[in-house]
Design an enzyme around this catalytic site. Sequence first.
Site, short mmCIF file in Angstrom:
data_model
loop_
_atom_site.label_atom_id
_atom_site.label_comp_id
_atom_site.label_asym_id
_atom_site.label_seq_id
_atom_site.Cartn_x
_atom_site.Cartn_y
_atom_site.Cartn_z
N SER A 217 5.56 8.78 1.24
CA SER A 217 4.89 7.90 0.37
C SER A 217 4.27 6.82 1.55
O SER A 217 3.38 6.29 0.48
CB SER A 217 5.67 7.51 -0.47
OG SER A 217 6.98 6.17 0.63
N ARG B 62 0.84 -0.97 0.10
CA ARG B 62 -0.30 0.29 0.42
C ARG B 62 0.65 1.42 0.14
O ARG B 62 0.67 2.21 -0.02
CB ARG B 62 -1.04 0.33 1.19
CG ARG B 62 -1.74 -0.81 1.21
CD ARG B 62 -2.87 -1.22 2.49
NE ARG B 62 -2.29 -1.12 3.76
CZ ARG B 62 -2.56 -0.67 4.61
NH1 ARG B 62 -3.18 0.77 4.65
NH2 ARG B 62 -1.51 -0.52 6.06
N ASN B 63 2.23 1.17 0.69
CA ASN B 63 3.20 2.55 -0.13
C ASN B 63 3.07 3.03 -1.58
O ASN B 63 3.39 2.10 -2.65
CB ASN B 63 3.99 1.85 0.68
CG ASN B 63 5.41 3.33 1.15
OD1 ASN B 63 5.80 3.76 0.16
ND2 ASN B 63 5.97 3.00 2.58
N HIS B 64 2.87 3.69 -1.47
CA HIS B 64 3.13 4.33 -3.29
C HIS B 64 4.98 5.37 -3.30
O HIS B 64 4.63 4.71 -4.26
CB HIS B 64 2.61 6.04 -2.73
CG HIS B 64 1.05 6.19 -2.69
ND1 HIS B 64 0.05 7.24 -2.11
CD2 HIS B 64 0.05 4.99 -2.97
CE1 HIS B 64 -1.09 6.89 -2.04
NE2 HIS B 64 -1.10 5.28 -2.55
#
Length: 165
Positions: free
Chosen positions: A143, A42-44
């Site tokens: 992020s 889920r981290n961008h």
Amino acid sequence: MSAAQLKRSFPPVVDERTRVLVLGSLPGEESLARQRYYANPRNHFWRLMSAIVGVELVPLDYEARLQALLDARVGLWDSVGTASRDGSLDAAIRDHRPNRLAELAQSLPELKAVGFNGGTSAKIGVKALAGATPAALIVLPSSSPAYTLAFEKKLEAWLQLRDHL
């Protein structure tokens, strides 16, 4: 610090060609468990970096992602070397010891910019690098999925790293 809560950053991913160094704060629980930078899907981070380096990093395996970053002259590390922390949130970081950022920056002859992934990384890293490098110091929105700014807004800020590659 209790040993159960003591977290350590990973070694830096850099080489002599590194022009942009991206510094996180301290790896989250999923990253620590998997021993990989930005392991939480889920981290961008990997999507953001894909846009910056022009390579789709998300479908690559971890080692290929790191190599693609190095080939694009991007390095990774963290501002925090060790800290106690319950969970993954930066707000829970206590008793931190910074990494040797000035020493690393001075060892990178091509370094043009340091991007801080979020406010905690910047707060610690800017202090550690003040006067130690002529590289631009750029504070970026985190992020992390915990930082709810829309991806497009994050990307808009992160794209300034391209100017230094």
